[in-house]
Design an enzyme around this catalytic site. Structure first.
Site, PDB file in Angstrom:
ATOM      1  N   LYS A  95       0.809  -1.176   0.081  1.00 37.93           N
ATOM      2  CA  LYS A  95       0.001   0.250   0.150  1.00 37.93           C
ATOM      3  C   LYS A  95       0.711   1.236   0.056  1.00 37.93           C
ATOM      4  CE  LYS A  95      -4.043   1.768   2.589  1.00 37.93           C
ATOM      5  NZ  LYS A  95      -4.465   2.498   1.332  1.00 37.93           N
ATOM      6  N   LEU A  96       0.514   2.445  -0.794  1.00 39.93           N
ATOM      7  CA  LEU A  96       1.045   3.345  -0.976  1.00 39.93           C
ATOM      8  C   LEU A  96       0.906   4.165   0.466  1.00 39.93           C
ATOM      9  CD1 LEU A  96       2.966   5.013  -2.912  1.00 39.93           C
ATOM     10  CD2 LEU A  96       0.867   6.137  -3.571  1.00 39.93           C
ATOM     11  N   HIS A 113      12.571  -3.648  -3.044  1.00 37.11           N
ATOM     12  CA  HIS A 113      11.879  -3.903  -4.563  1.00 37.11           C
ATOM     13  C   HIS A 113      12.622  -5.157  -5.136  1.00 37.11           C
ATOM     14  CE1 HIS A 113       8.919  -3.486  -7.546  1.00 37.11           C
ATOM     15  NE2 HIS A 113      10.205  -3.791  -8.349  1.00 37.11           N
ATOM     16  N   ASP A 154       7.308   2.450  -5.508  1.00 34.90           N
ATOM     17  CA  ASP A 154       8.911   2.131  -5.765  1.00 34.90           C
ATOM     18  C   ASP A 154       9.731   2.965  -6.122  1.00 34.90           C
ATOM     19  OD1 ASP A 154       8.084  -0.528  -5.098  1.00 34.90           O
ATOM     20  OD2 ASP A 154       7.131  -0.914  -6.749  1.00 34.90           O
TER      21      ASP A 154
HETATM   22  C1  GAR Z   1       9.946  -8.656  -1.240  1.00 31.51           C
HETATM   23  O1  GAR Z   1      10.257  -9.574  -2.211  1.00 31.51           O
HETATM   24  C2  GAR Z   1       9.834  -7.129  -1.540  1.00 31.51           C
HETATM   25  O2  GAR Z   1      10.910  -6.795  -2.405  1.00 31.51           O
HETATM   26  C3  GAR Z   1       8.265  -7.179  -2.371  1.00 31.51           C
HETATM   27  O3  GAR Z   1       7.566  -8.075  -1.358  1.00 31.51           O
HETATM   28  C4  GAR Z   1       8.447  -9.040  -0.876  1.00 31.51           C
HETATM   29  C5  GAR Z   1       7.798  -9.215   0.433  1.00 31.51           C
HETATM   30  O4  GAR Z   1       8.611 -10.492   0.978  1.00 31.51           O
HETATM   31  N1  GAR Z   1       8.349  -5.906  -2.581  1.00 31.51           N
HETATM   32  C6  GAR Z   1       7.760  -5.358  -3.333  1.00 31.51           C
HETATM   33  O5  GAR Z   1       7.469  -5.975  -4.521  1.00 31.51           O
HETATM   34  C7  GAR Z   1       7.311  -3.808  -3.469  1.00 31.51           C
HETATM   35  N2  GAR Z   1       7.108  -3.192  -4.727  1.00 31.51           N
HETATM   36  P1  GAR Z   1       8.593 -10.638   2.495  1.00 31.51           P
HETATM   37  O6  GAR Z   1       7.030 -10.534   2.975  1.00 31.51           O
HETATM   38  O7  GAR Z   1       8.908 -12.144   2.511  1.00 31.51           O
HETATM   39  O8  GAR Z   1       9.475  -9.924   3.063  1.00 31.51           O
END
Ligand code: GAR
Length: 209
Positions: A95-96, A113, A154
């Site tokens: 969420k932003l 990211h 992002d």
């Molecule tokens: C991670 O890979 C992070 O880079 C991504 O969500 C995942 C969370 O994993 N975030 C995005 O894509 C942001 N745009 P986690 O819950 O196992 O830490």
């Protein structure tokens, strides 16, 4: 000595990056740092379970429980103030963050990211969507990016990146696995730069709305 980082981790997913940060603190690769609360917009987020397991206050705060975004923001800010949070780490928070929170914690919010920003970021770019897009575009390398957060998805100045070469038979799943390993390494490293006072210039005034 630089100020102690009192981190609020925001997460919507399974919480593997939260766990990597907690491991780095336990192993003293990250010192002068504490995760003081975890906030999620998903009730069943694994990150909330990880927080509870580690005796860290865990909060489910969803926009759907508030009649307007001001009240939703106020609920988040109240938690941040309650725990004297001076730094925010987004770890898969889908969420932003509102401009009000971004401004209050200006230059004190990190996001991770799973791609080499500025490519393959933005709304809807999360999880396997990102890796699918990277493979479909015929990219030869991908990686992970830690960046300061501004008011866009992002987006913001890059703090750390690391990359890997794609295998010819790479799948979104295999790429996700490799990139998560990078994430778990570089996120604590990026936070360490702030702990060492290399980036923080301003103090947060915690009772300011
Ligand atoms: C991670 O890979 C992070 O880079 C991504 O969500 C995942 C969370 O994993 N975030 C995005 O894509 C942001 N745009 P986690 O819950 O196992 O830490």
């Amino acid at each position: 000595m630089a100020e102690e980082l009192k981190i609020a981790v925001f997460a919507s997913g399974k919480g593997s990056n939260l766990k990597a940060i907690l491991d780095a603190i336990k192993e003293r690769r990250l010192i002068n740092t504490a995760v003081v609360c975890v906030i999620s917009n998903k009730k069943d987020a694994g990150a909330l379970e990880i927080a509870k397991y580690n005796n860290i206050p865990a909060y489910y705060i969803s926009q759907s429980n508030y009649s307007n975004s001001d009240d939703f923001d106020a609920a988040i800010i109240e938690v941040l103030i309650r725990h004297s949070v001076n730094f925010i780490v987004l770890a898969g928070y889908l969420k932003l963050l509102s401009p009000r929170i971004v401004r209050k914690y200006k230059d004190r919010i990190l996001n991770i990211h799973p791609a080499l920003l500025p490519k393959f970021g933005g709304k809807g770019m999360y999880g396997l969507n990102v890796h699918r897009a990277v493979i479909e575009c015929g990219e030869k390398i991908s990686g992970a990016t830690v960046h300061l957060v501004d008011e866009e998805y992002d987006h913001g100045p890059i703090v750390l990146q690391d990359s890997i070469e794609l295998d010819p038979d790479e799948t979104p799943e295999s790429l996700q696995k490799k990139i998560q390993e990078i994430e778990h390494r570089i996120y604590p490293e990026a936070i360490k730069l702030f702990v060492e006072g290399k980036f923080i210039e301003k103090e947060i005034i915690n009772n300011e709305y």
